[in-house]
Enzyme design. Structure first.
Site, PDB file in Angstrom:
ATOM      1  N   LYS A   1       9.608   2.320  11.093  1.00  0.00           N
ATOM      2  CA  LYS A   1       9.551   1.477   9.900  1.00  0.00           C
ATOM      3  C   LYS A   1      10.275   0.184  10.191  1.00  0.00           C
ATOM      4  O   LYS A   1      11.163   0.142  11.045  1.00  0.00           O
ATOM      5  CB  LYS A   1      10.259   2.189   8.734  1.00  0.00           C
TER       6      LYS A   1
HETATM    7  N1  GLU Z   1       3.788   2.068   4.585  1.00  0.00           N
HETATM    8  C1  GLU Z   1       2.968   3.227   4.413  1.00  0.00           C
HETATM    9  C2  GLU Z   1       3.813   4.480   4.363  1.00  0.00           C
HETATM   10  O1  GLU Z   1       4.959   4.459   3.980  1.00  0.00           O
HETATM   11  C3  GLU Z   1       1.836   3.279   5.422  1.00  0.00           C
HETATM   12  C4  GLU Z   1       2.235   3.331   6.860  1.00  0.00           C
HETATM   13  C5  GLU Z   1       1.076   3.132   7.831  1.00  0.00           C
HETATM   14  O2  GLU Z   1      -0.055   2.991   7.395  1.00  0.00           O
HETATM   15  O3  GLU Z   1       1.365   3.143   9.033  1.00  0.00           O
HETATM   16  O4  GLU Z   1       3.344   5.549   4.609  1.00  0.00           O
END
Ligand code: GLU
Length: 411
Positions: A102
């Site tokens: 993240k």
């Molecule tokens: N930000 C989204 C999550 O928390 C999607 C992550 C992604 O598609 O890689 O799952």
């Protein structure tokens, strides 16, 4: 409670049930890499601002790391670390060949012009381009970012590494994005809600819903649930919440927010209540689809819904979760409930690697398949272990990551 502490407590609980020894727990918990970078950017008025950007890469034992980029004032290393860890369990529980990561920047995108956001995003990419990539770590949208930022990142990254749209997902359809990515998290919440209430012998028409959040996740979830004939009695966004006992006119609210810079502020066809009141409504199903940490020890006694679906990441603190479990409230955990987004991100990545474009029907069908399979496994595990859906989901995820870690060898 700090975000990372919360995620850690959930991990500890499941790890204990699995009988993991301390050294394995440490190995699975400690992030592989944490990157913090300086982002000096010139603002439109000529002043210079120095921002801090983060990318935490938690685990890659099951594949390249995957996870969104968040632009929000509360972003800090602790939060990004927590969210990266959640991504590892999320990709594992739905069985995608990924690890977890993240990133984010602590800004309020609403206070920046599009030009400033583009400069911030490109500068951030300059700082992290060598640690991300289609086989390493693949970012995606999260709170405060969208396909627009993904297009900028891809463009900036390709200046260093050449053409490879698989470096990022959630791209515009015109830029090698996939149809159905934008709706995917909300649609996934709808698919899973249907499974959950079905197992409890309930029908959508008999289910009243309060939904907190009307951004990308909340608005698509609202649309999907409304089309499936749930009675949505309350919806909120950062400007407040709106309540109508007989059910809200969701298509009208979607239209209203679209013409109002994505906000519900000023909507007059329903009673205006606070977001706190929304959480405490006497409804059958509560869906927090915005910020983390909204159900805590401070308000848990007033939460009346018997079912909660965590469309947001980490909306329920562990101490509140324990109280809810003791009261028999069923909580569908974030690592499963909002996994629709990363699942369609995976389809997008596959599409990019194969230079083959999927159609919307295929995306929707395969999303349904992946989430249904994951839900059934978690439900089965919770029944067999007599534990919460969260602990069951964590147990499945941790077992998979542990197996992959051990199979790679420790030498
Ligand atoms: N930000 C989204 C999550 O928390 C999607 C992550 C992604 O598609 O890689 O799952």
């Amino acid at each position: 409670m700090k975000a990372y502490e919360a995620v850690r407590l959930y991990f500890d609980h499941a790890a204990e049930r699995l009988g993991l020894d301390h050294s394995m727990q440490q190995l699975l918990l400690v992030p592989k890499r944490e990157v913090q970078v300086q982002i000096p950017v010139e603002m439109d008025d000529g002043t210079l601002k120095t921002l801090i950007g983060f990318r935490v890469q938690h685990d890659d034992s099951r594949g390249p790391m995957k996870g969104g980029l968040r632009y929000h004032p509360e972003v800090d290393l602790d939060e990004v670390r927590a969210l990266a860890t959640l991504m590892t369990w999320k990709t594992a529980v739905v069985d995608l060949p990924y690890g977890g990561a993240k990133g984010g920047i602590g800004i309020d995108p609403r206070h920046h012009s599009v030009k400033e956001l583009e400069r911030i995003t490109r500068k951030f990419t300059d700082q992290i381009h060598d640690v991300i990539g289609p086989d390493r770590d693949i970012p995606a949208p999260d709170m405060g970012t969208s396909s627009r930022e993904m297009a900028w990142i891809r463009n900036q990254w390709e200046k260093y590494h050449g053409f490879n749209p698989a470096v990022i997902t959630g791209k515009p359809v015109e830029h090698y994005g996939i149809e159905g990515r934008e709706e995917a998290t909300g649609r996934g919440v709808g698919i899973l809600a249907y499974k959950l209430i079905g197992h409890l012998g309930r029908k959508p028409t008999q289910t009243s819903v309060a939904l907190q959040g009307f951004g990308n996740v909340g608005s698509h979830a609202a649309k999907f649930l409304h089309e499936s004939e749930y009675k949505i009695v309350a919806v909120g966004d950062h400007t407040g919440a709106y309540f109508r006992r007989d059910g809200l006119d969701i298509p009208q609210m979607l239209k209203y927010s679209l013409g109002n810079k994505g906000m519900l502020q000023g909507y007059r066809e329903a009673e205006h209540i606070t977001n706190q009141e929304l959480l405490e409504l006497d409804v059958d199903l509560l869906i927090p689809a915005a910020l983390g940490g909204v159900i805590t020890k401070a308000n848990v006694e007033r939460i009346r819904a018997p079912l909660i679906i965590e469309a947001a990441n980490a909306p329920v603190d562990p101490d509140a979760d324990e109280i809810l479990a003791a009261r028999g409230v069923r909580v569908l955990p974030d690592i499963l409930a909002n996994a629709g987004g990363v699942t369609v991100s995976y389809f997008e990545w596959v599409q990019n690697l194969q230079y083959y474009k999927w159609g919307l029907n295929r995306v929707r069908q395969e999303l349904d398949h992946v989430l249904t399979r994951a839900f059934d496994a978690v439900w089965h595990q919770a029944t067999a272990e007599k534990c919460s859906l969260r602990t069951a989901a964590y147990m499945i995820a941790i077992k998979r990551v542990k197996a992959a870690t051990e199979l790679a060898g420790m030498g």
